[in-house]
Design a protein around this motif. Structure first.
Motif, PDB file in Angstrom:
ATOM      1  N   LEU A 118       0.844  -1.190   0.000  1.00 55.97           N
ATOM      2  CA  LEU A 118       0.000   0.000   0.000  1.00 55.97           C
ATOM      3  C   LEU A 118       0.879   1.239   0.000  1.00 55.97           C
ATOM      4  O   LEU A 118       1.939   1.260   0.639  1.00 55.97           O
ATOM      5  CB  LEU A 118      -0.922   0.011   1.218  1.00 55.97           C
ATOM      6  N   ILE A 119       0.429   2.252  -0.750  1.00 55.97           N
ATOM      7  CA  ILE A 119       1.194   3.499  -0.835  1.00 55.97           C
ATOM      8  C   ILE A 119       0.977   4.303   0.434  1.00 55.97           C
ATOM      9  O   ILE A 119      -0.145   4.686   0.768  1.00 55.97           O
ATOM     10  CB  ILE A 119       0.777   4.313  -2.073  1.00 55.97           C
ATOM     11  N   LEU A 120       2.051   4.561   1.144  1.00 55.19           N
ATOM     12  CA  LEU A 120       1.981   5.360   2.360  1.00 55.19           C
ATOM     13  C   LEU A 120       2.007   6.850   2.028  1.00 55.19           C
ATOM     14  O   LEU A 120       1.171   7.618   2.495  1.00 55.19           O
ATOM     15  CB  LEU A 120       3.151   4.996   3.283  1.00 55.19           C
ATOM     16  N   THR A 121       2.964   7.244   1.198  1.00 58.72           N
ATOM     17  CA  THR A 121       3.105   8.650   0.800  1.00 58.72           C
ATOM     18  C   THR A 121       3.283   8.690  -0.710  1.00 58.72           C
ATOM     19  O   THR A 121       4.319   8.246  -1.215  1.00 58.72           O
ATOM     20  CB  THR A 121       4.314   9.289   1.501  1.00 58.72           C
ATOM     21  N   PRO A 122       2.298   9.191  -1.459  1.00 58.08           N
ATOM     22  CA  PRO A 122       2.369   9.142  -2.926  1.00 58.08           C
ATOM     23  C   PRO A 122       3.329  10.181  -3.495  1.00 58.08           C
ATOM     24  O   PRO A 122       3.433  11.309  -2.995  1.00 58.08           O
ATOM     25  CB  PRO A 122       0.922   9.442  -3.353  1.00 58.08           C
ATOM     26  N   GLY A 123       4.009   9.763  -4.548  1.00 60.35           N
ATOM     27  CA  GLY A 123       4.877  10.701  -5.264  1.00 60.35           C
ATOM     28  C   GLY A 123       4.064  11.666  -6.109  1.00 60.35           C
ATOM     29  O   GLY A 123       2.923  11.395  -6.482  1.00 60.35           O
ATOM     30  N   GLY A 124       4.656  12.823  -6.402  1.00 60.51           N
ATOM     31  CA  GLY A 124       3.974  13.818  -7.228  1.00 60.51           C
ATOM     32  C   GLY A 124       3.841  13.354  -8.672  1.00 60.51           C
ATOM     33  O   GLY A 124       4.714  12.662  -9.207  1.00 60.51           O
ATOM     34  N   ARG A 125       2.742  13.725  -9.317  1.00 59.28           N
ATOM     35  CA  ARG A 125       2.551  13.369 -10.724  1.00 59.28           C
ATOM     36  C   ARG A 125       3.497  14.183 -11.609  1.00 59.28           C
ATOM     37  O   ARG A 125       3.795  15.352 -11.333  1.00 59.28           O
ATOM     38  CB  ARG A 125       1.111  13.647 -11.148  1.00 59.28           C
ATOM     39  N   GLY A 126       3.926  13.537 -12.681  1.00 57.17           N
ATOM     40  CA  GLY A 126       4.755  14.249 -13.644  1.00 57.17           C
ATOM     41  C   GLY A 126       3.923  15.240 -14.453  1.00 57.17           C
ATOM     42  O   GLY A 126       2.742  15.013 -14.714  1.00 57.17           O
ATOM     43  N   GLY A 127       4.537  16.359 -14.848  1.00 51.42           N
ATOM     44  CA  GLY A 127       3.828  17.358 -15.646  1.00 51.42           C
ATOM     45  C   GLY A 127       3.687  16.927 -17.096  1.00 51.42           C
ATOM     46  O   GLY A 127       4.470  16.117 -17.614  1.00 51.42           O
ATOM     47  N   LEU A 128       2.670  17.449 -17.772  1.00 52.41           N
ATOM     48  CA  LEU A 128       2.452  17.141 -19.184  1.00 52.41           C
ATOM     49  C   LEU A 128       3.340  18.003 -20.057  1.00 52.41           C
ATOM     50  O   LEU A 128       3.556  19.195 -19.795  1.00 52.41           O
ATOM     51  CB  LEU A 128       0.983  17.368 -19.555  1.00 52.41           C
TER      52      LEU A 128
END
Length: 332
Positions: A118-128
């Motif tokens: 399970l994801i504890l702390t999600p990474g930021g999404r990459g920009g388009l």
């Protein structure tokens, strides 16, 4: 095992990775100096992930790991190339680990199965990249998205042992001795109070290669729910047990009263504990005869399944296993 080897509470700073920025690149080639947008997307930042491991039973390996920092995703590139994702950090934890927000105490997730991730702390999404923003009215968009920031937070990891049966009783009730007899666990055993300073888990072999897990919880004393003795530190482990096996020695001056005190301590700590199935084992039963056993039974609640056992004399140990197994698999 030394008590400092059992760690059931840690606070960790978790920083997931920032997402990579999208690219604002335009295609360029010989004979085509004004190609269209071909900027790729940025990569996702690294997650911080918890993974269940049934071979672990303590958070000791995280005691001095105060900071978890995942890598950022890479920026997008030309020719629609997507940036690489930041590496995830995968932390293995015992089954029964709960993660909470350190500021609010809110439960974030719970690990209950081996291999569960399970994801504890999600990474930021990459920009388009700018390729996403071209249209019939805008053939040469210069806009591209920056990556989303990662999450920087403090998280509390709290372990509540997962066991089928939790042993509940005052010090010297014989809990450690029983666990040593019915399983391969080797808890410390001695003739003084609070021999057990840390919970011990044992796998109990049953008929036809079946088995169940038993947990020896450090002894309760009157006032434990208010912090006396070993206090509430280990009471929370009882919350995760399917069945509570109360253990009281025949040496007790008043077995029925001692049982009520144990119930009261559990109720003060968490009233929901009283909804669990309960069994009672009267220990050191090799010291009494059938007549005294019958007298004791008359003082106990009639709806409480009770058995008289002796771990040292192996008296009724198989019958106790049968009682536990039937309670575990009885239909509600």
């Amino acid at each position: 095992m030394a008590s400092n080897n059992f760690i059931d509470y840690v606070k960790i700073n978790c920083r997931s990775g920032k997402g990579g920025a999208g690219s604002g690149h335009f295609f360029r080639a010989k004979g085509l100096p004004n190609g269209g947008p071909d900027g790729g997307d940025g990569g996702r930042g690294g997650h911080i992930i918890l993974e269940g491991n049934s071979q672990l039973w303590t958070l000791l390996h995280l005691q001095y790991q105060k900071h978890l920092i995942a890598k950022a995703g890479e920026n997008g590139g030309e020719n629609l190339r997507t940036g690489a994702q930041g590496d995830d950090i995968i932390i293995q934890v015992p089954l029964g680990t709960i993660a909470r927000d350190a500021e609010t105490g809110e439960k974030k997730l719970e690990i209950t199965e081996h291999g569960q991730r399970l994801i504890l702390t999600p990474g930021g999404r990459g920009g388009l990249g700018n390729d996403h923003f071209k249209s019939s009215t805008n053939q040469a968009p210069t806009y591209f998205q920056p990556g989303e920031p990662g999450v920087d937070e403090y998280v509390i990891l709290e372990l509540k042992l997962l066991a089928d049966v939790g042993l509940v009783g005052f010090p010297n009730a014989g809990k450690s001795t029983l666990l040593s007899v019915v399983s391969a666990a080797k808890p410390k055993i001695a003739d003084y109070a609070f021999t057990t300073l840390v919970p011990n888990l044992g796998v109990v072999a049953y008929r036809d290669y079946k088995s169940f897990v038993m947990a020896d919880i450090p002894g309760i004393i009157e006032g434990a729910a208010e912090g006396r003795g070993l206090g509430t530190r280990f009471l929370r482990h009882i919350e995760r047990n399917s069945i509570l096996l109360f253990m009281i020695s025949v040496d007790s001056n008043d077995i029925a009263a001692e049982y009520q005190v144990l119930l009261s301590e559990l109720e003060q700590f968490n009233p929901e504990l009283l909804t669990k199935k309960r069994l009672l084992a009267i220990t050191k039963a090799d010291l009494i005869d059938d007549e005294l056993e019958a007298e004791i039974r008359e003082t106990l609640p009639t709806d409480l399944p009770t058995i008289f056992i002796s771990s040292l004399a192996n008296k009724n140990i198989m019958q106790l296993k049968d009682m536990i197994w039937q309670a575990l698999h009885a239909k509600e």
